[in-house]
Design an enzyme around this catalytic site. Sequence first.
Site, short mmCIF file in Angstrom:
data_model
loop_
_atom_site.label_atom_id
_atom_site.label_comp_id
_atom_site.label_asym_id
_atom_site.label_seq_id
_atom_site.Cartn_x
_atom_site.Cartn_y
_atom_site.Cartn_z
N LYS A 9 0.90 -1.04 -0.13
CA LYS A 9 0.03 -0.02 -0.29
C LYS A 9 0.88 1.28 0.14
O LYS A 9 2.12 1.29 0.67
CB LYS A 9 -0.64 -0.05 1.39
CG LYS A 9 -1.56 1.42 1.50
CD LYS A 9 -1.31 1.74 3.09
CE LYS A 9 -0.09 2.02 3.55
NZ LYS A 9 0.09 2.69 4.86
N GLY A 98 5.54 1.48 6.73
CA GLY A 98 4.55 2.47 6.22
C GLY A 98 4.13 2.00 4.77
O GLY A 98 3.43 2.62 4.13
N GLY A 100 2.12 -0.89 4.73
CA GLY A 100 0.88 -1.65 5.05
C GLY A 100 0.99 -3.22 5.19
O GLY A 100 0.07 -3.86 5.12
N SER A 103 -1.14 -4.99 7.60
CA SER A 103 -2.52 -4.62 7.13
C SER A 103 -3.05 -5.36 5.95
O SER A 103 -3.99 -6.06 5.64
CB SER A 103 -2.83 -3.05 6.94
OG SER A 103 -2.41 -2.42 8.14
N ASP A 134 -5.44 0.64 8.50
CA ASP A 134 -5.46 0.66 7.14
C ASP A 134 -5.99 -0.63 6.56
O ASP A 134 -6.01 -1.02 5.23
CB ASP A 134 -3.91 0.43 6.72
CG ASP A 134 -3.19 1.74 6.71
OD1 ASP A 134 -3.91 2.94 6.90
OD2 ASP A 134 -1.96 2.05 6.88
#
Length: 268
Positions: A9, A98, A100, A103, A134
């Site tokens: 992401k 950072g 993701g 997630s 996220d």
Amino acid sequence: MITELAPAKINLALHVRARRPDGYHEIETLFAFCRDGDTVTIAEAEQDSFTITGPFAAALTGEGTNLVLAARDAFATAFGALPPLTITLDKRLPVASGIGGGSADAAATLRALGRLQDVAVEKMMGMALALGSDVPACLLGRTAIGGGRGERLTPTAALTDTPVLLVNPGVAVSTAQVFAAWDGVDRGPLGTVAESRNDLEAPARTIAPVIDDVMALLSAQPGVALDRMSGSGATCFALFDDVTARRGAAATIAATHPDWWYLESTLA
Ligand code: C5P
């Protein structure tokens, strides 16, 4: 056997607007996804098992509860007992970086279980948010503006096929720590991508100053259309005019910083 990609992401922009009484922050962000990432594979088996493979497996081994298992358990609680499953996570994205990773893994697990048990993605959004801010965006898996904690999603036009290079200097950064270091100044709402920013860049740089070096190197590369930090860092990305320019930048990173991680991909 079901395999789901857990794509990296990227926050093309991330504006922090306010601290909330519940400890989270009100954000406005533009989520986009790469065509590469981790993969989650599930198959019915005699008994439950969970295996992590791939270059970043070691970073997760011994961790209390993996988000993949948390996602499986949340699914079972909501939709009824699951058959015994063997789950494999191929961990190709750096951890706490950072983009993701965790997630995306949780979202890919929900998608895979949804396919197995015939549950629509829309029915899993609530449990996705309980797993992490996220995770709803990763479950949706398409370019979208995110409000609230990032869960109020509005799909928007994608920059499909844009060449992207992700670079991480090998420093794990805690999202909670970066948000806590935000200076509390609301710098205004999202505008166009070019006029937007990542408000977590400044606080993340104080925690991991090497982000300065990554950003300096990326912005000096020929053919860069946009370069920025993603999420709470420390991964930074650059979008390129063409694949040749991206290849050149990747070669420069490999030659000058052989210890840094990078990924050449395209936006989905
Ligand atoms: O939701 P998630 O567990 O991924 O968030 C990790 C931490 O990041 C939270 O505990 C919170 O400190 C911070 N956070 C925040 N505002 C957001 C998202 C995350 O303050 N919108």
